[in-house]
Design an enzyme around this catalytic site. Structure first.
Site, PDB file in Angstrom:
ATOM      1  N   GLY A   1      88.128  53.207  74.736  1.00 21.58           N
ATOM      2  CA  GLY A   1      86.929  52.379  74.600  1.00 21.58           C
ATOM      3  C   GLY A   1      85.691  53.237  74.753  1.00 21.58           C
TER       4      GLY A   1
ATOM      5  N   ASP B   1      87.783  54.051  69.902  1.00 25.34           N
ATOM      6  CA  ASP B   1      87.014  52.816  69.918  1.00 25.34           C
ATOM      7  C   ASP B   1      87.421  51.941  68.741  1.00 25.34           C
ATOM      8  OD1 ASP B   1      84.420  51.907  71.628  1.00 25.34           O
ATOM      9  OD2 ASP B   1      84.438  50.957  69.657  1.00 25.34           O
TER      10      ASP B   1
ATOM     11  N   GLU C   1      96.442  49.491  70.666  1.00 23.85           N
ATOM     12  CA  GLU C   1      97.854  49.146  70.549  1.00 23.85           C
ATOM     13  C   GLU C   1      98.415  49.525  69.175  1.00 23.85           C
ATOM     14  OE1 GLU C   1      96.187  46.394  73.690  1.00 23.85           O
ATOM     15  OE2 GLU C   1      95.519  47.292  71.809  1.00 23.85           O
TER      16      GLU C   1
ATOM     17  N   GLU D   1      86.077  52.735  80.930  1.00 24.81           N
ATOM     18  CA  GLU D   1      85.233  51.750  81.629  1.00 24.81           C
ATOM     19  C   GLU D   1      85.642  50.390  81.073  1.00 24.81           C
ATOM     20  OE1 GLU D   1      83.298  48.959  81.970  1.00 24.81           O
ATOM     21  OE2 GLU D   1      81.393  49.727  81.197  1.00 24.81           O
TER      22      GLU D   1
ATOM     23  N   GLU E   1      87.884  40.099  81.469  1.00 26.41           N
ATOM     24  CA  GLU E   1      87.834  40.732  80.162  1.00 26.41           C
ATOM     25  C   GLU E   1      89.226  41.255  79.880  1.00 26.41           C
ATOM     26  OE1 GLU E   1      85.094  43.962  79.582  1.00 26.41           O
ATOM     27  OE2 GLU E   1      84.846  43.421  77.477  1.00 26.41           O
TER      28      GLU E   1
END
Length: 558
Positions: free
Chosen positions: A263, A285, A315, A335, A344
């Site tokens: 991320g 990302d 994934e 993060e 989340e």
């Protein structure tokens, strides 16, 4: 919206003309490619109560048939043909469908009462090829503008950079190239709950209909394509400086090692790792546009020899083996935290990446996360504001706000001085060993008591009053005397501020700490805290309101 209204206007103008609906569709697409829809008049709906604008999900029937179309190529071709078929009747009457952010399909509707389904166009395949060519040409031209603007060091024109429609035009090209387009749309103000997008999904393929899952995935990663949300996170010094310290001040952990950043966003953590001496860094990302931004940032920093950016859903990338060096990374950093830590759905992704990408004994940052709880006072709520609004009480507003607050968690900053109880640890998670199942739990019982330092939480505080105190006149019906007596207004008890009597607890507040512990950060262990007593962060705190306040006995000697 402007694209849709422009298309409807063109259809109305060309109704009954030569070429029928096919000509109208091509004319609308060509006009949109030129930017003709940007005129202000197309901000006004052509059709009153337009179903595409106001009832989109019901109009397209996403929940009914999207899943059935996902892998059925034949059904998709038929759907595309039917979609593009009825342009004249659909434009002219009441049914136009715009494929997400691109003007790529036109939904068929009845031409009128008793008319039945409209006939297919003479050559829908040719129309699709022409449409695809037009879109590709438009993408390429806009990308050239962005690249030339970047090379010249000037900002693209507002017209070229407008994010009206197609949205995020050329994002796929930008992600693989050098240009970067900044969206002008309003950015989300918080992280949103959703699942990630499939890597390589043909979300913007002409005529391809998305599943409901793909729509949610696109919305999730699309929300992170706006720069404002990244500015909010980067501007959070408590957050960003903690990660910087962990990655740059622990050479035994990072120097000469392989690091993966799950991320990666703008690439800031990846660049911290590179600056900390990492031998190789891979940032991942799911948002195509922001992955392109990360590549550009890495290149501008001169770190492209160390940092590489991979775009896609983690994934799917793990399943396909598309992440280079799987099983050989020394450090995984992410993060991933949400409100109250777990609000989340990214932690499962981080754990999957940990299990596949890290070598045995590899480090995960942060490596420990804890959830904490404490009681809060009336001053932590919005209720005191309405006690005195320029001399008027508004108890109906207070009652309504309290009723709403008891039905859902409220994310809001809570001051340490408005916490009225001791705190307790609800849950501790070891990120190195935990599984996804560990995120579902019932906490053990814990006891919260009134603070021992004498703070009650109802001390006078102008910051919680109307106009930060300037709008609180003290001239309301109950006046200060009734306030001190603990008057009840509209069923909502006002804070006494008297300094005696029971301590009133209006709910509990949740927060989290994440530790970069000495287990991995031997030189400098650090903790990121979102406590009410710590430096404010963009996570704020999460408040759970009681329907009625609970009276606590003050601590002995307080």
């Amino acid at each position: 919206m402007q694209c849709l209204n422009y298309a409807r206007a063109i259809a109305a103008e060309m109704a009954g003309g030569e070429g029928g609906g096919a000509a109208a569709a091509l004319a609308a697409v060509a006009g949109i490619a030129r930017g003709a829809q940007r005129e202000e008049k197309y901000l006004i709906p052509v059709l009153e109560n337009d179903p595409v604008l106001f009832e989109w999900e019901a109009f397209v029937g996403v929940a009914d048939d999207a899943d059935a179309l996902e892998d059925d190529e034949e059904a998709e071709i038929k759907a595309v043909a039917a979609s593009t078929a009825a342009t004249a009747a659909a434009f002219a009457m009441s049914g136009v469908s715009v494929d997400e952010a691109e003007v790529s399909t036109v939904a068929a509707v009845d031409a009128g009462p008793g008319a039945g389904a409209p006939p297919p166009p003479p050559d829908s395949a040719a129309m699709l090829r022409a449409l695809a060519a037009t879109r590709a040409e438009n993408d390429a031209l806009r990308l050239q503008v962005l690249e030339m603007s970047q090379a010249l060091g000037v900002a693209p024109s507002a017209a070229a950079d407008a994010d009206d429609a197609p949205a995020n035009i050329g994002a796929g090209l930008i992600a693989g190239g050098g240009g970067v387009s900044q969206s002008t749309a309003d950015a989300p103000t918080s992280k949103e709950l959703a699942g990630p997008v499939k890597a390589g999904a043909a979300a913007d393929t002409p005529g391809r209909q998305k599943t409901a899952t793909q729509v949610v995935d696109d919305d999730y990663f699309g929300s992170y394509s706006f720069f404002d949300i990244h500015r909010t996170m980067l501007d959070d010094v408590a957050r960003t400086a903690t990660y910087r310290a962990a990655l740059e001040k622990n050479p035994s952990l990072v120097s000469g090692k392989r690091v993966v950043d799950v991320g990666c966003g703008t690439g800031i953590l990846s660049m911290f790792a590179a600056r900390g001496g990492a031998a190789a860094v891979v940032g991942i990302d799911g948002a195509a546009q922001i992955a392109g931004v990360a590549r550009a940032n890495v290149a501008h920093a001169g770190l492209e020899g160390t940092v590489s950016i991979v775009q896609g859903k983690v994934e799917a990338l793990l399943e396909s083996g598309a992440i280079p060096g799987a099983g050989s990374f020394d450090v995984l950093v992410s993060e991933w935290m949400g409100y109250a830590l777990l609000y989340e759905s990214m932690l499962d992704t981080v754990l999957a990446a940990r299990d596949t990408l890290l070598k045995p004994g590899g480090a995960i940052l942060p490596d420990v996360a804890t959830i904490h709880v404490a009681g809060f006072s009336r001053n932590a709520t919005s209720l005191p504001f309405w006690d005195d609004v320029y001399g008027f009480q508004m108890p109906v507003v207070q009652a309504s706000l309290l009723a709403d607050a008891t039905r859902a968690a409220v994310v809001c900053p809570v001051k340490g001085e408005h916490v009225v109880t001791t705190s307790a640890e609800v849950r501790s998670l070891d990120l190195s060993t935990m599984t996804a199942a560990d995120t579902e739990f019932s906490s053990a019982e814990f006891l919260l008591t009134a603070r021992a330092d004498g703070r009650r939480g109802d001390e006078p505080d102008d910051a919680v009053k109307a106009g930060r105190g300037e709008g609180a006149t003290g001239l309301t019906q109950d006046s200060a005397g009734a306030e001190a007596a603990g008057a009840t207004r509209g069923g909502v008890e006002a804070g006494t501020g008297a300094g005696d009597g029971p301590v009133m607890c209006y709910g509990v507040v949740l927060w989290f700490d994440t530790a970069f512990s000495a287990r991995f950060c031997e030189e400098e262990a650090v903790v990121l805290s979102t406590s009410p007593y710590a430096r404010p962060t963009h996570w704020s705190q999460t408040m759970l309101h009681f329907p009625e306040p609970i009276a606590l006995t003050p601590a002995a000697g307080a």
